[in-house]
Design a protein around this motif. Sequence first.
Motif, PDB file in Angstrom:
ATOM      1  N   GLY A  61     -44.457   9.840 -21.075  1.00  0.00           N
ATOM      2  CA  GLY A  61     -43.473  10.312 -22.057  1.00  0.00           C
ATOM      3  C   GLY A  61     -43.922  10.030 -23.476  1.00  0.00           C
ATOM      4  O   GLY A  61     -43.743  10.845 -24.372  1.00  0.00           O
ATOM      5  N   GLY A  62     -44.536   8.871 -23.696  1.00  0.00           N
ATOM      6  CA  GLY A  62     -45.093   8.563 -25.009  1.00  0.00           C
ATOM      7  C   GLY A  62     -46.198   9.539 -25.380  1.00  0.00           C
ATOM      8  O   GLY A  62     -46.326   9.940 -26.545  1.00  0.00           O
ATOM      9  N   GLY A  63     -46.982   9.935 -24.407  1.00  0.00           N
ATOM     10  CA  GLY A  63     -48.021  10.942 -24.657  1.00  0.00           C
ATOM     11  C   GLY A  63     -47.428  12.299 -24.997  1.00  0.00           C
ATOM     12  O   GLY A  63     -47.965  13.037 -25.819  1.00  0.00           O
ATOM     13  N   TRP A  64     -46.307  12.625 -24.364  1.00  0.00           N
ATOM     14  CA  TRP A  64     -45.652  13.899 -24.658  1.00  0.00           C
ATOM     15  C   TRP A  64     -45.160  13.948 -26.101  1.00  0.00           C
ATOM     16  O   TRP A  64     -45.178  15.014 -26.730  1.00  0.00           O
ATOM     17  CB  TRP A  64     -44.477  14.127 -23.721  1.00  0.00           C
ATOM     18  N   ILE A  65     -44.722  12.824 -26.620  1.00  0.00           N
ATOM     19  CA  ILE A  65     -44.291  12.777 -28.018  1.00  0.00           C
ATOM     20  C   ILE A  65     -45.470  13.132 -28.917  1.00  0.00           C
ATOM     21  O   ILE A  65     -45.341  13.936 -29.841  1.00  0.00           O
ATOM     22  CB  ILE A  65     -43.733  11.387 -28.376  1.00  0.00           C
ATOM     23  N   LEU A  66     -46.614  12.560 -28.629  1.00  0.00           N
ATOM     24  CA  LEU A  66     -47.814  12.837 -29.417  1.00  0.00           C
ATOM     25  C   LEU A  66     -48.224  14.297 -29.295  1.00  0.00           C
ATOM     26  O   LEU A  66     -48.552  14.944 -30.301  1.00  0.00           O
ATOM     27  CB  LEU A  66     -48.960  11.927 -28.968  1.00  0.00           C
ATOM     28  N   VAL A  67     -48.194  14.850 -28.095  1.00  0.00           N
ATOM     29  CA  VAL A  67     -48.563  16.251 -27.892  1.00  0.00           C
ATOM     30  C   VAL A  67     -47.613  17.173 -28.657  1.00  0.00           C
ATOM     31  O   VAL A  67     -48.047  18.125 -29.316  1.00  0.00           O
ATOM     32  CB  VAL A  67     -48.566  16.604 -26.386  1.00  0.00           C
ATOM     33  N   GLY A  68     -46.325  16.913 -28.576  1.00  0.00           N
ATOM     34  CA  GLY A  68     -45.361  17.742 -29.309  1.00  0.00           C
ATOM     35  C   GLY A  68     -45.569  17.671 -30.805  1.00  0.00           C
ATOM     36  O   GLY A  68     -45.507  18.676 -31.503  1.00  0.00           O
ATOM     37  N   PHE A  69     -45.852  16.472 -31.311  1.00  0.00           N
ATOM     38  CA  PHE A  69     -46.100  16.324 -32.744  1.00  0.00           C
ATOM     39  C   PHE A  69     -47.364  17.072 -33.151  1.00  0.00           C
ATOM     40  O   PHE A  69     -47.388  17.741 -34.190  1.00  0.00           O
ATOM     41  CB  PHE A  69     -46.208  14.845 -33.108  1.00  0.00           C
ATOM     42  N   LEU A  70     -48.411  16.993 -32.337  1.00  0.00           N
ATOM     43  CA  LEU A  70     -49.651  17.691 -32.661  1.00  0.00           C
ATOM     44  C   LEU A  70     -49.497  19.210 -32.587  1.00  0.00           C
ATOM     45  O   LEU A  70     -50.194  19.941 -33.282  1.00  0.00           O
ATOM     46  CB  LEU A  70     -50.788  17.223 -31.746  1.00  0.00           C
ATOM     47  N   MET A  71     -48.578  19.682 -31.745  1.00  0.00           N
ATOM     48  CA  MET A  71     -48.309  21.122 -31.694  1.00  0.00           C
ATOM     49  C   MET A  71     -47.653  21.594 -32.987  1.00  0.00           C
ATOM     50  O   MET A  71     -47.899  22.708 -33.445  1.00  0.00           O
ATOM     51  CB  MET A  71     -47.406  21.463 -30.508  1.00  0.00           C
ATOM     52  N   LEU A  72     -46.812  20.762 -33.574  1.00  0.00           N
ATOM     53  CA  LEU A  72     -46.078  21.153 -34.767  1.00  0.00           C
ATOM     54  C   LEU A  72     -46.806  20.804 -36.064  1.00  0.00           C
ATOM     55  O   LEU A  72     -46.465  21.341 -37.119  1.00  0.00           O
ATOM     56  CB  LEU A  72     -44.702  20.481 -34.775  1.00  0.00           C
ATOM     57  N   LEU A  73     -47.793  19.935 -36.001  1.00  0.00           N
ATOM     58  CA  LEU A  73     -48.470  19.455 -37.207  1.00  0.00           C
ATOM     59  C   LEU A  73     -49.090  20.560 -38.062  1.00  0.00           C
ATOM     60  O   LEU A  73     -48.866  20.571 -39.277  1.00  0.00           O
ATOM     61  CB  LEU A  73     -49.520  18.407 -36.834  1.00  0.00           C
ATOM     62  N   PRO A  74     -49.840  21.525 -37.510  1.00  0.00           N
ATOM     63  CA  PRO A  74     -50.408  22.565 -38.379  1.00  0.00           C
ATOM     64  C   PRO A  74     -49.345  23.376 -39.127  1.00  0.00           C
ATOM     65  O   PRO A  74     -49.516  23.714 -40.300  1.00  0.00           O
ATOM     66  CB  PRO A  74     -51.188  23.458 -37.420  1.00  0.00           C
ATOM     67  N   GLU A  75     -48.260  23.660 -38.447  1.00  0.00           N
ATOM     68  CA  GLU A  75     -47.186  24.418 -39.099  1.00  0.00           C
ATOM     69  C   GLU A  75     -46.507  23.588 -40.178  1.00  0.00           C
ATOM     70  O   GLU A  75     -46.158  24.100 -41.239  1.00  0.00           O
ATOM     71  CB  GLU A  75     -46.169  24.872 -38.057  1.00  0.00           C
ATOM     72  N   LEU A  76     -46.320  22.310 -39.926  1.00  0.00           N
ATOM     73  CA  LEU A  76     -45.722  21.434 -40.941  1.00  0.00           C
ATOM     74  C   LEU A  76     -46.619  21.314 -42.166  1.00  0.00           C
ATOM     75  O   LEU A  76     -46.130  21.296 -43.299  1.00  0.00           O
ATOM     76  CB  LEU A  76     -45.423  20.061 -40.344  1.00  0.00           C
ATOM     77  N   ILE A  77     -47.919  21.234 -41.940  1.00  0.00           N
ATOM     78  CA  ILE A  77     -48.862  21.145 -43.064  1.00  0.00           C
ATOM     79  C   ILE A  77     -48.835  22.435 -43.876  1.00  0.00           C
ATOM     80  O   ILE A  77     -48.771  22.407 -45.094  1.00  0.00           O
ATOM     81  CB  ILE A  77     -50.272  20.829 -42.568  1.00  0.00           C
ATOM     82  N   SER A  78     -48.859  23.579 -43.210  1.00  0.00           N
ATOM     83  CA  SER A  78     -48.839  24.859 -43.942  1.00  0.00           C
ATOM     84  C   SER A  78     -47.505  25.047 -44.657  1.00  0.00           C
ATOM     85  O   SER A  78     -47.457  25.634 -45.736  1.00  0.00           O
ATOM     86  CB  SER A  78     -49.109  26.023 -42.998  1.00  0.00           C
ATOM     87  N   PHE A  79     -46.419  24.548 -44.062  1.00  0.00           N
ATOM     88  CA  PHE A  79     -45.117  24.655 -44.706  1.00  0.00           C
ATOM     89  C   PHE A  79     -45.062  23.815 -45.975  1.00  0.00           C
ATOM     90  O   PHE A  79     -44.529  24.224 -46.991  1.00  0.00           O
ATOM     91  CB  PHE A  79     -44.025  24.226 -43.730  1.00  0.00           C
ATOM     92  N   SER A  80     -45.659  22.629 -45.910  1.00  0.00           N
ATOM     93  CA  SER A  80     -45.624  21.757 -47.086  1.00  0.00           C
ATOM     94  C   SER A  80     -46.529  22.290 -48.189  1.00  0.00           C
ATOM     95  O   SER A  80     -46.258  22.082 -49.375  1.00  0.00           O
ATOM     96  CB  SER A  80     -46.038  20.335 -46.703  1.00  0.00           C
ATOM     97  N   ARG A  81     -47.596  22.972 -47.853  1.00  0.00           N
ATOM     98  CA  ARG A  81     -48.487  23.543 -48.868  1.00  0.00           C
ATOM     99  C   ARG A  81     -47.895  24.770 -49.528  1.00  0.00           C
ATOM    100  O   ARG A  81     -48.251  25.118 -50.636  1.00  0.00           O
ATOM    101  CB  ARG A  81     -49.836  23.913 -48.244  1.00  0.00           C
ATOM    102  N   ALA A  82     -46.986  25.450 -48.832  1.00  0.00           N
ATOM    103  CA  ALA A  82     -46.390  26.683 -49.375  1.00  0.00           C
ATOM    104  C   ALA A  82     -45.399  26.371 -50.489  1.00  0.00           C
ATOM    105  O   ALA A  82     -45.055  27.236 -51.273  1.00  0.00           O
ATOM    106  CB  ALA A  82     -45.706  27.464 -48.269  1.00  0.00           C
ATOM    107  N   ARG A  83     -44.945  25.175 -50.585  1.00  0.00           N
ATOM    108  CA  ARG A  83     -43.928  24.825 -51.587  1.00  0.00           C
ATOM    109  C   ARG A  83     -44.534  24.402 -52.864  1.00  0.00           C
ATOM    110  O   ARG A  83     -45.396  23.940 -53.241  1.00  0.00           O
ATOM    111  CB  ARG A  83     -43.027  23.750 -51.040  1.00  0.00           C
TER     112      ARG A  83
END
Length: 83
Positions: A61-83
């Motif tokens: 389950g701890g690994g799943w948290i990391l996997v989910g975060f890594l799935m969302l990380l590129p989108e979060l980075i691009s979202f923060s750069r767009a502002r």
Amino acid sequence: MVGEKADPDMWNFWIVGGFFIVAGFVFALNVRGAAEKFFALVARNMPFTGTATPRTLRIVGGGWILVGFLMLLPELISFSRAR
């Protein structure tokens, strides 16, 4: 790019990534005994669990948290750069 709409298929990544994060927290923190209950269900239907225990499922389950975060990380980075 600034002003462009996000790709509609990215919603799938948000949904799946969010599921992994939520399910990971539920198993890692053993919310309401979820890890033990799910392990008992799996062990009943698949008797070849080997040396796995409910604690193993909590670690996964701890690994799943990391996997989910890594799935969302590129989108979060691009979202923060767009502002």
